[in-house]
Design a protein around this motif. Structure first.
Motif, mmCIF file in Angstrom:
data_model
loop_
_atom_site.group_PDB
_atom_site.id
_atom_site.type_symbol
_atom_site.label_atom_id
_atom_site.label_comp_id
_atom_site.label_asym_id
_atom_site.label_seq_id
_atom_site.Cartn_x
_atom_site.Cartn_y
_atom_site.Cartn_z
ATOM 1 N N ASP A 131 0.694 -0.979 0.162
ATOM 2 C CA ASP A 131 -0.183 0.060 0.040
ATOM 3 C C ASP A 131 0.832 1.127 -0.026
ATOM 4 O O ASP A 131 2.114 1.049 0.064
ATOM 5 C CB ASP A 131 -0.817 -0.076 1.315
ATOM 6 N N ARG A 132 0.495 2.494 0.155
ATOM 7 C CA ARG A 132 1.213 3.354 -0.035
ATOM 8 C C ARG A 132 2.488 3.620 0.775
ATOM 9 O O ARG A 132 3.237 3.983 0.626
ATOM 10 C CB ARG A 132 0.223 4.829 0.283
ATOM 11 N N TYR A 143 -3.574 -0.430 -5.050
ATOM 12 C CA TYR A 143 -3.582 1.110 -4.288
ATOM 13 C C TYR A 143 -2.770 1.619 -5.452
ATOM 14 O O TYR A 143 -2.782 3.033 -5.460
ATOM 15 C CB TYR A 143 -2.705 0.757 -3.101
#
Length: 137
Positions: free
Chosen positions: A20-21, A116
């Protein structure tokens, strides 16, 4: 194929897979998964682990497991020259494909992208491209 578990870090390193980020999985097995522009596997995030899925049959224990790093990494911690492409190209991550308008490549990898990346794409900053040009591989 298998599930990778390990320490989840807030930043990318050469030995992580982005989840994810700000979540990057560090696992002892990541060193055995290499990049290929035509990979035989892809990754999916499930909670705090990554699941490897085969795209094609992996016949032997000696078969190399490959994923396309552009499908999981927005911006690689360390870019590199791809050895499977002709002509050779530099692998920077998904963001670079957006910058360079690699539409054919983007269409081919679309079904393997981690979700994402599409979200991060909406916050993409073109000024990052200047940084890449100043820091070649």
């Amino acid at each position: 194929m298998g599930e990778l578990c390990g320490l989840v870090l807030p930043v990318a390193t050469k030995r992580t897979i982005q989840m994810d980020r700000n979540r990057h999985l560090c696992s002892d097995y990541i060193d055995y998964i290499n990049h290929c522009c035509r990979p035989n596997a892809y990754v999916q995030v499930e909670g705090d682990s990554i699941v490897l899925n085969a795209i094609e049959e992996i016949v032997s224990e000696r078969d190399e497991i490959t994923i396309d790093y552009n499908c999981s990494e927005y911006w690689l911690a360390e870019s590199f020259m791809c050895r499977c492409c002709h002509p050779r190209s530099c692998i920077y991550g998904y963001r670079y494909l957006l910058e360079e308008n690699q539409e054919d490549y983007l269409r081919r990898i679309d079904r393997f992208l981690l979700p994402y990346l599409v979200t991060i794409r909406s916050t993409y900053n073109p000024a990052e491209r200047a940084f890449i040009k100043r820091h070649p591989v």
